[in-house]
Structures are given as C-alpha cells and as structure tokens.
Design a protein around this motif. Structure first.
Motif, PDB file in Angstrom:
ATOM      1  N   ILE A   2       0.849  -1.191   0.000  1.00 44.63           N
ATOM      2  CA  ILE A   2       0.000   0.000   0.000  1.00 44.63           C
ATOM      3  C   ILE A   2       0.887   1.245   0.000  1.00 44.63           C
ATOM      4  CG2 ILE A   2      -1.708   1.319   1.319  1.00 44.63           C
ATOM      5  CD1 ILE A   2      -2.620  -1.405   2.486  1.00 44.63           C
ATOM      6  N   PHE A   3       0.621   2.147  -0.941  1.00 40.96           N
ATOM      7  CA  PHE A   3       1.322   3.430  -1.000  1.00 40.96           C
ATOM      8  C   PHE A   3       0.356   4.517  -0.541  1.00 40.96           C
ATOM      9  CE2 PHE A   3       3.136   0.802  -4.408  1.00 40.96           C
ATOM     10  CZ  PHE A   3       4.473   0.816  -4.060  1.00 40.96           C
ATOM     11  N   ALA A   4       0.781   5.323   0.416  1.00 39.09           N
ATOM     12  CA  ALA A   4      -0.075   6.389   0.938  1.00 39.09           C
ATOM     13  C   ALA A   4       0.703   7.695   0.999  1.00 39.09           C
ATOM     14  CB  ALA A   4      -0.598   6.029   2.327  1.00 39.09           C
ATOM     15  N   TYR A   5       0.025   8.780   0.593  1.00 34.97           N
ATOM     16  CA  TYR A   5       0.681  10.093   0.521  1.00 34.97           C
ATOM     17  C   TYR A   5      -0.338  11.164   0.880  1.00 34.97           C
ATOM     18  CZ  TYR A   5       3.579  13.874  -1.484  1.00 34.97           C
ATOM     19  OH  TYR A   5       4.336  15.011  -1.682  1.00 34.97           O
ATOM     20  N   ASN A   6       0.027  12.024   1.826  1.00 33.32           N
ATOM     21  CA  ASN A   6      -0.856  13.117   2.243  1.00 33.32           C
ATOM     22  C   ASN A   6       0.023  14.313   2.597  1.00 33.32           C
ATOM     23  OD1 ASN A   6      -2.618  14.910   3.550  1.00 33.32           O
ATOM     24  ND2 ASN A   6      -3.860  13.248   4.373  1.00 33.32           N
ATOM     25  N   LYS A   7       0.412  15.076   1.571  1.00 37.25           N
ATOM     26  CA  LYS A   7       1.379  16.157   1.758  1.00 37.25           C
ATOM     27  C   LYS A   7       0.865  17.235   2.699  1.00 37.25           C
ATOM     28  CE  LYS A   7       4.631  19.042  -0.807  1.00 37.25           C
ATOM     29  NZ  LYS A   7       5.142  19.397  -2.152  1.00 37.25           N
ATOM     30  N   LYS A   8      -0.420  17.538   2.634  1.00 41.23           N
ATOM     31  CA  LYS A   8      -0.976  18.613   3.446  1.00 41.23           C
ATOM     32  C   LYS A   8      -0.911  18.303   4.930  1.00 41.23           C
ATOM     33  CE  LYS A   8      -5.169  21.369   4.162  1.00 41.23           C
ATOM     34  NZ  LYS A   8      -6.569  21.612   3.716  1.00 41.23           N
ATOM     35  N   ASN A   9      -1.250  17.092   5.311  1.00 38.99           N
ATOM     36  CA  ASN A   9      -1.346  16.749   6.729  1.00 38.99           C
ATOM     37  C   ASN A   9      -0.140  15.998   7.284  1.00 38.99           C
ATOM     38  OD1 ASN A   9      -4.009  17.836   7.082  1.00 38.99           O
ATOM     39  ND2 ASN A   9      -4.821  16.051   6.012  1.00 38.99           N
ATOM     40  N   VAL A  10       0.598  15.313   6.424  1.00 39.83           N
ATOM     41  CA  VAL A  10       1.725  14.503   6.897  1.00 39.83           C
ATOM     42  C   VAL A  10       3.067  15.076   6.453  1.00 39.83           C
ATOM     43  CG1 VAL A  10       2.735  12.178   6.858  1.00 39.83           C
ATOM     44  CG2 VAL A  10       0.253  12.450   6.897  1.00 39.83           C
ATOM     45  N   GLY A  11       3.062  15.795   5.347  1.00 35.77           N
ATOM     46  CA  GLY A  11       4.308  16.301   4.791  1.00 35.77           C
ATOM     47  C   GLY A  11       4.691  15.509   3.549  1.00 35.77           C
ATOM     48  N   ASP A  12       5.855  15.811   3.013  1.00 36.43           N
ATOM     49  CA  ASP A  12       6.301  15.217   1.758  1.00 36.43           C
ATOM     50  C   ASP A  12       6.894  13.835   2.001  1.00 36.43           C
ATOM     51  OD1 ASP A  12       6.876  14.995  -0.927  1.00 36.43           O
ATOM     52  OD2 ASP A  12       8.757  16.112  -0.775  1.00 36.43           O
ATOM     53  N   THR A  13       6.060  12.934   2.526  1.00 33.53           N
ATOM     54  CA  THR A  13       6.502  11.598   2.914  1.00 33.53           C
ATOM     55  C   THR A  13       5.601  10.549   2.266  1.00 33.53           C
ATOM     56  OG1 THR A  13       7.308  12.388   5.059  1.00 33.53           O
ATOM     57  CG2 THR A  13       6.915  10.019   4.836  1.00 33.53           C
ATOM     58  N   LEU A  14       6.214   9.631   1.533  1.00 34.90           N
ATOM     59  CA  LEU A  14       5.493   8.501   0.979  1.00 34.90           C
ATOM     60  C   LEU A  14       5.594   7.339   1.954  1.00 34.90           C
ATOM     61  CD1 LEU A  14       4.016   7.124  -1.453  1.00 34.90           C
ATOM     62  CD2 LEU A  14       6.285   6.358  -2.193  1.00 34.90           C
ATOM     63  N   MET A  15       4.442   6.859   2.392  1.00 34.54           N
ATOM     64  CA  MET A  15       4.406   5.704   3.295  1.00 34.54           C
ATOM     65  C   MET A  15       4.099   4.452   2.486  1.00 34.54           C
ATOM     66  SD  MET A  15       2.323   7.482   6.447  1.00 34.54           S
ATOM     67  CE  MET A  15       1.278   8.419   5.326  1.00 34.54           C
ATOM     68  N   GLU A  65      -1.386   5.175  -6.495  1.00 35.51           N
ATOM     69  CA  GLU A  65      -0.842   4.098  -7.308  1.00 35.51           C
ATOM     70  C   GLU A  65       0.469   4.557  -7.938  1.00 35.51           C
ATOM     71  OE1 GLU A  65      -3.623   2.623 -10.160  1.00 35.51           O
ATOM     72  OE2 GLU A  65      -5.160   2.179  -8.661  1.00 35.51           O
ATOM     73  N   LEU A  66       1.459   3.671  -7.916  1.00 33.73           N
ATOM     74  CA  LEU A  66       2.742   3.963  -8.536  1.00 33.73           C
ATOM     75  C   LEU A  66       2.976   3.003  -9.698  1.00 33.73           C
ATOM     76  CD1 LEU A  66       5.184   4.574  -5.540  1.00 33.73           C
ATOM     77  CD2 LEU A  66       3.664   6.188  -6.671  1.00 33.73           C
ATOM     78  N   THR A  67       3.702   3.478 -10.688  1.00 28.65           N
ATOM     79  CA  THR A  67       4.058   2.628 -11.823  1.00 28.65           C
ATOM     80  C   THR A  67       5.259   1.768 -11.451  1.00 28.65           C
ATOM     81  OG1 THR A  67       5.602   4.237 -12.741  1.00 28.65           O
ATOM     82  CG2 THR A  67       3.268   4.434 -13.398  1.00 28.65           C
ATOM     83  N   ILE A  71       8.393   2.568  -8.838  1.00 27.07           N
ATOM     84  CA  ILE A  71       8.852   1.639  -7.806  1.00 27.07           C
ATOM     85  C   ILE A  71      10.338   1.349  -7.984  1.00 27.07           C
ATOM     86  CG2 ILE A  71       8.581  -0.703  -6.871  1.00 27.07           C
ATOM     87  CD1 ILE A  71       5.594  -0.468  -7.643  1.00 27.07           C
ATOM     88  N   ASP A  72      10.780   1.269  -9.230  1.00 29.90           N
ATOM     89  CA  ASP A  72      12.217   1.103  -9.496  1.00 29.90           C
ATOM     90  C   ASP A  72      13.014   2.283  -8.930  1.00 29.90           C
ATOM     91  OD1 ASP A  72      11.845  -1.295 -10.800  1.00 29.90           O
ATOM     92  OD2 ASP A  72      11.907  -0.426 -12.818  1.00 29.90           O
ATOM     93  N   GLN A  73      12.447   3.491  -9.027  1.00 32.98           N
ATOM     94  CA  GLN A  73      13.122   4.670  -8.486  1.00 32.98           C
ATOM     95  C   GLN A  73      13.213   4.602  -6.961  1.00 32.98           C
ATOM     96  OE1 GLN A  73      10.530   7.403 -11.020  1.00 32.98           O
ATOM     97  NE2 GLN A  73      12.411   8.604 -10.938  1.00 32.98           N
ATOM     98  N   LEU A  91       1.285  -4.893  -9.484  1.00 36.47           N
ATOM     99  CA  LEU A  91       0.435  -3.937 -10.182  1.00 36.47           C
ATOM    100  C   LEU A  91      -0.959  -4.489 -10.479  1.00 36.47           C
ATOM    101  CD1 LEU A  91       3.083  -2.504 -12.679  1.00 36.47           C
ATOM    102  CD2 LEU A  91       2.535  -1.731 -10.362  1.00 36.47           C
ATOM    103  N   THR A  92      -1.290  -5.632  -9.897  1.00 39.79           N
ATOM    104  CA  THR A  92      -2.631  -6.183 -10.090  1.00 39.79           C
ATOM    105  C   THR A  92      -3.645  -5.298  -9.357  1.00 39.79           C
ATOM    106  OG1 THR A  92      -2.408  -7.626  -8.160  1.00 39.79           O
ATOM    107  CG2 THR A  92      -1.781  -8.530 -10.297  1.00 39.79           C
ATOM    108  N   PRO A  93      -4.880  -5.186  -9.877  1.00 35.88           N
ATOM    109  CA  PRO A  93      -5.882  -4.342  -9.206  1.00 35.88           C
ATOM    110  C   PRO A  93      -6.236  -4.897  -7.835  1.00 35.88           C
ATOM    111  CG  PRO A  93      -6.908  -5.667 -10.920  1.00 35.88           C
ATOM    112  CD  PRO A  93      -5.421  -5.852 -11.065  1.00 35.88           C
ATOM    113  N   LYS A  94      -6.543  -4.001  -6.914  1.00 36.17           N
ATOM    114  CA  LYS A  94      -6.871  -4.423  -5.551  1.00 36.17           C
ATOM    115  C   LYS A  94      -8.374  -4.370  -5.260  1.00 36.17           C
ATOM    116  CE  LYS A  94      -2.679  -5.367  -4.465  1.00 36.17           C
ATOM    117  NZ  LYS A  94      -2.143  -5.272  -5.812  1.00 36.17           N
TER     118      LYS A  94
END
Length: 203
Positions: A2-15, A65-67, A71-73, A91-94
């Motif tokens: 699971i990739f989660a991102y919330n710049k406004k409330n968490v900052g520039d952090t990808l979980m 969703e990331l490509t 993910i390689d990056q 990359l299968t649908p969830k």
C-alpha cells in the motif's frame, strides 16, 4: 503493498505498507531520508520515504498508485541509502469485480456468511461477510488483502469467529461511491459485470 501520501497533513513523505504488523511492537531504523519499520522480530512492515518529491512526482491524496518505473526509483533510493531490501511491484488491481460462487451460514454466528468468491486471475477467495443481502450467484466488489479502503482502513487476511477470511465484499458506502444508500448491505453489481475486472473506487 500500500502506497499512501498526504502532503498537506503529513508532509512530503510517501508511506509504503508491505505487511500487517498485527499490532506488534515496532522499531524504526533511519538512513538518510528513508526509514524502515520492523517488528521486534525483524520483519519489515513499512517504509517511509521522506522528501519524496525530490525524485518522484506523486499525484493524489491518500492511497496512491505507482508505476513499475516509479517503484524502481524507490528501489534505487533504497540502494543508494544502504538498505539491502527491495520493494516488489504488484500492479494487479486491488478492488475487483467478484463472483460469489457459494454462500453458506457461519456455524458460529447468526448473521455471518462464508463465501467462495472468484476474482481476477481465476483465483477464488474465502471471504466471511456479514451483509444480510449476500447470496450465491451475485457479482460484487471485492477489496483484496493488502488494500487501503477510502476511509483509511487496511484489509488484511484475518479470522472471524474462527473462520479464515481473505478480503472484504464491499458496500457502496464503504467504497465512497456517489449517492451511496444509507441502507446496510453489499453493493450488488449488474450480472453483466466482468468477473476479475478492476473496479474504480469513489467514482
């Protein structure tokens, strides 16, 4: 994963959540702008990539969703920082259209049902469902293990009254669909819906 991102409330952090920590005590190891979260037994359950916009342009808020290239990056950043583990792209649908092959009453509950539900790739999942309107022969929306629901809840394999369950059969409200009815019950799709097809949440 699971990739989660919330710049406004968490900052520039990808979980990045890779496994269920099962509420076990965690420990954190940080190298540069990456933190690894592990159980005390050493199982990696999550990663935090800080200042992620330095090398990724992430669109969206909440679960994203990331490509495979993105993910390689991330894996390149893990390598540069000194971590030996790598993320494995899935990359299968969830959220997918499922077909309820069988539905029986739970032996230890007056409202739960045990289903065998076919999803993508021809796979069949055992899913315990508490909706009163669940029946064999329906087309439904299945949230597979390893997905974040629109409200932030994460779906993992589990057990309900002693019966193993792998995923969740969803209601329109749980999927945050427009004009979702308040009445309880799963979303039953048109019988022409294609089993295994990706279902777009929140649309």
């Amino acid at each position: 994963m699971i990739f989660a991102y919330n710049k406004k409330n968490v900052g520039d952090t990808l979980m990045v959540i890779v496994k269920n920590d099962e509420n076990k005590e965690n420990r954190v190891e940080r190298k540069g702008n990456i933190a690894r979260v592990q159980t005390v037994e050493g199982t990696t359950v999550a990663w935090n990539f800080f200042d992620v916009s330095d090398y990724l342009s992430i669109k969206g808020n909440g679960q994203v969703e990331l490509t495979e290239k993105e993910i390689d990056q991330l894996n390149e950043q893990l390598k540069r920082t000194g971590f030996e583990e790598r993320l494995v792209a899935d990359l299968t649908p969830k959220f997918v259209v499922g077909y309820v092959k069988t539905c029986i009453d739970h032996p230890d509950s007056d409202h739960l049902h045990i289903t065998e539900t076919k999803i993508d790739g021809g796979e069949t999942l055992q899913i315990v469902c508490g909706a009163a309107n669940i029946e064999a022969g329906q087309k439904v929306v299945v949230a597979k293990p390893g997905v974040m629901m629109p409200d932030g809840m994460m779906i993992w394999p589990g057990s309900l009254r002693g019966i193993e369950s792998y995923g969740m059969i969803c209601s329109a409200k749980e999927l945050h669909l427009p004009n979702a009815p308040e009445k309880k019950g799963i979303l039953v799709l048109d019988e022409n819906a294609k089993t295994g097809e990706k279902f777009e949440v929140g649309k």
